[in-house]
Scaffold this motif. Sequence first.
Motif, mmCIF file in Angstrom:
data_model
loop_
_atom_site.group_PDB
_atom_site.id
_atom_site.type_symbol
_atom_site.label_atom_id
_atom_site.label_comp_id
_atom_site.label_asym_id
_atom_site.label_seq_id
_atom_site.Cartn_x
_atom_site.Cartn_y
_atom_site.Cartn_z
ATOM 1 N N GLU A 71 67.673 -7.955 -1.114
ATOM 2 C CA GLU A 71 67.510 -8.478 -2.649
ATOM 3 C C GLU A 71 66.633 -9.541 -2.759
ATOM 4 O O GLU A 71 65.876 -9.561 -3.687
ATOM 5 C CB GLU A 71 68.759 -8.703 -3.291
ATOM 6 N N TRP A 130 69.173 0.340 -3.254
ATOM 7 C CA TRP A 130 69.860 -0.088 -2.054
ATOM 8 C C TRP A 130 70.800 0.838 -1.588
ATOM 9 O O TRP A 130 72.013 1.178 -2.498
ATOM 10 C CB TRP A 130 70.326 -1.403 -2.070
ATOM 11 N N ARG A 180 72.254 -6.871 2.704
ATOM 12 C CA ARG A 180 71.934 -6.501 1.348
ATOM 13 C C ARG A 180 71.391 -7.658 0.630
ATOM 14 O O ARG A 180 70.279 -7.508 -0.113
ATOM 15 C CB ARG A 180 72.851 -5.908 0.545
#
Length: 280
Positions: free
Chosen positions: A202, A177, A198
């Motif tokens: 995930e 990432w 983010r």
Amino acid sequence: MGYDESPASTLALCWAVEEARLRKSSVLVCHAWHWPYPLRPVEQEVLAQIERVAAHVVDEGVRRARSLAPDMDVRPRLARGTASTVLLQAAREAELTVLGSRGQGGFDDLQVGSAAVQVPAHSVGPVVVIRPDGKPAGDGIRIVVGIDGSPASLAAFGFALEEAALRGGAVTAICCWRDYGPLAGPEWQPFVDFPAIRRGAEVRFRDVTSHLTSRHPKVSVTTEFVAERPQRALIDATKDAMLLVLGNRGTDSPPCLLLGPVTQTALAEARCPVAVTPPS
């Protein structure tokens, strides 16, 4: 598999025989020959002599393969053309294509030959590229796969699970990432909750891997979501791996590229064999 008596192709031959044994399949040993000067006429006797030398090479490859697996179906294919053309034609009917990272041509410091780039870029099936200087894997069988959500990377994960199931190994799935939050340049966007994006990425990564893992419940899978450049993270992960699996191109690859930059870097720098999968 492609064979030209180079060190990398000799290792590729051993890999191909082992794959065929695990898959209960056969091996097609391919070798290409051609006259490299298309604009200059050449006598038929010269071409016949080149073909005889090439026939000796492919026969030697078949002999080596049969010595490794006497009961296996091993067949030769000698064809006129470039190595990439011959292998891609054979790959249309193959479950898997295996070749060395570089053949007899090129120069001493060449990391990866043209065929090792062109065949994974155009193949309709998975391709394994074997490096002659790869370090042996450590204890256990560990397969590393890079996932970025692209169709090719999901195919790569499926191939990694299949290889791990065949070999009794484990899979490490890595997603990288890049967080644009701290940047102050033109890529920075105000009023965007980058930590939330983010976290969502995930969660999505782990959900997808968990769903696909259910097809091979006996394979141990470890997931790693890291904030690092994919080239560096994946190359570092190959230090103790026996195989790195990647899609032919990822989400950030321009449409004009048939082989993404991460995959190209892995073919040149990975410390273990690299498998490249197309989206299908």
